[in-house]
Design a protein around this motif. Structure first.
Motif, PDB file in Angstrom:
ATOM      1  N   GLY A   4       0.799  -1.038  -0.023  1.00  0.00           N
ATOM      2  CA  GLY A   4      -0.082  -0.053   0.074  1.00  0.00           C
ATOM      3  C   GLY A   4       0.918   1.372  -0.129  1.00  0.00           C
ATOM      4  N   LEU A   5       2.075   1.022   0.151  1.00  0.00           N
ATOM      5  CA  LEU A   5       3.044   2.527  -0.057  1.00  0.00           C
ATOM      6  C   LEU A   5       3.313   2.395  -1.591  1.00  0.00           C
ATOM      7  CD1 LEU A   5       5.270   1.421   2.937  1.00  0.00           C
ATOM      8  CD2 LEU A   5       3.490   3.171   2.718  1.00  0.00           C
ATOM      9  N   PRO A   6       3.949   3.796  -1.879  1.00  0.00           N
ATOM     10  CA  PRO A   6       4.195   4.038  -3.186  1.00  0.00           C
ATOM     11  C   PRO A   6       5.070   3.012  -3.842  1.00  0.00           C
ATOM     12  CG  PRO A   6       4.443   5.985  -1.891  1.00  0.00           C
ATOM     13  CD  PRO A   6       4.222   4.993  -1.062  1.00  0.00           C
ATOM     14  N   THR A   7       4.742   2.700  -5.394  1.00  0.00           N
ATOM     15  CA  THR A   7       5.628   1.505  -5.833  1.00  0.00           C
ATOM     16  C   THR A   7       6.393   2.209  -6.998  1.00  0.00           C
ATOM     17  OG1 THR A   7       3.654   1.077  -7.258  1.00  0.00           O
ATOM     18  CG2 THR A   7       3.939  -0.312  -5.087  1.00  0.00           C
ATOM     19  N   ARG A  26       5.502   5.348   8.276  1.00  0.00           N
ATOM     20  CA  ARG A  26       4.643   4.133   8.019  1.00  0.00           C
ATOM     21  C   ARG A  26       5.508   2.862   7.511  1.00  0.00           C
ATOM     22  NH1 ARG A  26       0.249   5.436   3.744  1.00  0.00           N
ATOM     23  NH2 ARG A  26       2.063   6.646   3.018  1.00  0.00           N
ATOM     24  N   ILE A  27       5.222   1.789   7.928  1.00  0.00           N
ATOM     25  CA  ILE A  27       6.004   0.477   7.505  1.00  0.00           C
ATOM     26  C   ILE A  27       4.767  -0.732   7.136  1.00  0.00           C
ATOM     27  CG2 ILE A  27       8.062   1.016   8.522  1.00  0.00           C
ATOM     28  CD1 ILE A  27       7.413  -1.121  10.632  1.00  0.00           C
ATOM     29  N   VAL A  28       5.552  -1.668   6.684  1.00  0.00           N
ATOM     30  CA  VAL A  28       5.008  -2.685   6.609  1.00  0.00           C
ATOM     31  C   VAL A  28       5.731  -4.115   6.877  1.00  0.00           C
ATOM     32  CG1 VAL A  28       3.362  -4.562   4.965  1.00  0.00           C
ATOM     33  CG2 VAL A  28       3.163  -1.985   4.935  1.00  0.00           C
ATOM     34  N   LEU A  29       5.176  -5.045   7.787  1.00  0.00           N
ATOM     35  CA  LEU A  29       6.171  -6.101   8.257  1.00  0.00           C
ATOM     36  C   LEU A  29       5.289  -7.263   7.383  1.00  0.00           C
ATOM     37  CD1 LEU A  29       6.431  -5.690  11.994  1.00  0.00           C
ATOM     38  CD2 LEU A  29       7.833  -4.912   9.908  1.00  0.00           C
ATOM     39  N   ALA A  63       1.583  -6.750   8.531  1.00  0.00           N
ATOM     40  CA  ALA A  63       1.278  -6.091   9.549  1.00  0.00           C
ATOM     41  C   ALA A  63       1.753  -4.826   9.188  1.00  0.00           C
ATOM     42  CB  ALA A  63       2.025  -6.384  10.937  1.00  0.00           C
ATOM     43  N   ARG A  64       0.467  -3.913   9.060  1.00  0.00           N
ATOM     44  CA  ARG A  64       0.591  -2.480   8.384  1.00  0.00           C
ATOM     45  C   ARG A  64       0.484  -1.452   9.703  1.00  0.00           C
ATOM     46  NH1 ARG A  64      -2.543  -5.311   4.360  1.00  0.00           N
ATOM     47  NH2 ARG A  64      -1.319  -5.347   2.593  1.00  0.00           N
ATOM     48  N   GLY A  65       1.313  -0.560   9.572  1.00  0.00           N
ATOM     49  CA  GLY A  65       1.261   0.475  10.933  1.00  0.00           C
ATOM     50  C   GLY A  65       2.395   1.456  10.685  1.00  0.00           C
ATOM     51  N   THR A  66       2.600   2.222  11.692  1.00  0.00           N
ATOM     52  CA  THR A  66       3.780   3.135  12.031  1.00  0.00           C
ATOM     53  C   THR A  66       4.856   2.038  12.441  1.00  0.00           C
ATOM     54  OG1 THR A  66       3.225   3.919  14.085  1.00  0.00           O
ATOM     55  CG2 THR A  66       2.518   5.145  12.143  1.00  0.00           C
ATOM     56  N   CYS A 115      10.093  -9.356   5.337  1.00  0.00           N
ATOM     57  CA  CYS A 115      10.291  -8.230   4.481  1.00  0.00           C
ATOM     58  C   CYS A 115       9.851  -7.053   5.139  1.00  0.00           C
ATOM     59  CB  CYS A 115       9.771  -8.462   3.098  1.00  0.00           C
ATOM     60  SG  CYS A 115      10.487  -9.854   2.109  1.00  0.00           S
ATOM     61  N   ILE A 116      10.587  -6.102   5.241  1.00  0.00           N
ATOM     62  CA  ILE A 116      10.105  -4.888   5.709  1.00  0.00           C
ATOM     63  C   ILE A 116       9.971  -3.590   4.692  1.00  0.00           C
ATOM     64  CG2 ILE A 116      10.442  -2.994   7.548  1.00  0.00           C
ATOM     65  CD1 ILE A 116      12.566  -5.014   9.066  1.00  0.00           C
ATOM     66  N   VAL A 117       8.930  -3.197   4.483  1.00  0.00           N
ATOM     67  CA  VAL A 117       8.720  -2.045   3.665  1.00  0.00           C
ATOM     68  C   VAL A 117       8.573  -0.783   4.225  1.00  0.00           C
ATOM     69  CG1 VAL A 117       7.257  -1.449   1.525  1.00  0.00           C
ATOM     70  CG2 VAL A 117       7.418  -3.885   2.030  1.00  0.00           C
TER      71      VAL A 117
END
Length: 297
Positions: A143-146, A200-203, A215-218, A236-238
């Motif tokens: 959901g973050l910019p690609t 904001r990150i995604v695990l 897992a999406r959040g700060t 993977c950490i985004v």
């Protein structure tokens, strides 16, 4: 410097005539075996040699797809210096070699890139056989910019080295991609919070497997969540890129003309203890308290 052009399929035909083989970089599933491509199966069946990071893991994969390898050899980080030239010699002698990693695309965060360099230097065609990739899979569901992203991979184990690399990414506006193991995840997130801020990150863990989870959040929210849900599996950490507005604000900040010493002194003169003054200075500059302390020694 002259330009060297590889026309993969034409050179494969020429190689058959000249006696030289081809190096194939074959992607394997990152968890779900249904992600194996028809082409990957065919290349592995036809290859004279398969070079694998972990031969035990690769034997399981080959067995599942009923592939009997001509020759299965070990090629990993600990034997690459000795094994690399030997594998290149096999290809020059006319053997087609398929390189695989434990999972995903070879030559990403593994010694396969060294073998590719040796092959190119020897004039050997290097052909990709694409497939699953954990970092890109995590990116597209984040959901973050690609539209712009940067792959970092695994960060160093030592905090100082880890923080140094993160400092280099502070003004990077592209989405950042990292790999991390479960036992180092929390320390890595704590470093990210200290250096990059509460982004904001995604695990993403166990991608394509039974317990796949995002897992999406700060960073702070994810650290709190991990306190109740201990890390399990490979991650993977985004990470969200730097905000252009915040970067501009930081460049024009009141403290930019101050040395670190004067910056800390400014807060001390306002009544803060030295410890609190150093903490505030670190927050202003987006660095760790340890960096401020080191600068004042």
């Amino acid at each position: 410097m002259s330009v060297k052009v590889q026309r993969s399929f034409a050179e494969q035909q020429q190689g058959q005539l000249s006696g030289c083989g081809t190096l194939y970089l074959v992607a394997t599933p990152i968890g779900n075996l249904e992600d194996m491509t028809y082409r990957a199966v065919r290349i592995l069946r036809e290859a004279d040699i398969i070079a694998a990071e972990d031969t035990r893991q690769t034997r399981k994969l080959l067995s599942h797809f009923e592939i009997t390898p001509g020759k299965l050899l070990s090629y990993h980080d600990h034997n690459r210096v000795a094994s690399g030239p030997e594998l290149i010699r096999f290809i020059i002698e006319g053997k087609n070699l398929a390189l695989v990693s434990d999972a995903g695309l070879p030559a990403i965060s593994d010694p396969g890139s060294d073998l590719v360099k040796l092959a190119i230097e020897a004039g050997i065609p290097v052909v990709p056989v694409p497939g699953a990739n954990a970092a890109l899979s995590a990116l597209i569901v984040s959901g973050l910019p690609t539209d712009s992203f940067k792959f970092i991979g695994f960060l160093p184990r030592e905090q100082r080295e880890r923080d140094e690399i993160l400092h280099m990414q502070q003004e990077e506006q592209s989405t950042l991609l990292f790999y991390e193991s479960p036992h180092r995840l929390i320390k890595t997130l704590e470093s990210m919070l200290a250096v990059l801020g509460n982004r904001r990150i995604v695990l993403a863990r166990e991608l394509t497997k039974r317990f796949e989870e995002m897992a999406r959040g700060t960073v702070e929210a994810c650290l709190e969540w991990l306190g109740e849900h201990p890390p399990m599996g490979e991650y993977c950490i985004v990470v969200e890129g730097a905000d252009p507005g915040e970067l501009e604000e930081k460049r024009n900040a009141w403290w930019q003309s101050l040395s670190i010493h004067d910056h800390v002194l400014h807060y001390e003169e306002k009544g803060l203890s030295r410890k609190e003054a150093m903490k505030k200075t670190a927050q202003d500059r987006g660095v760790s308290k340890r960096d401020i302390y080191q600068s004042l020694i």
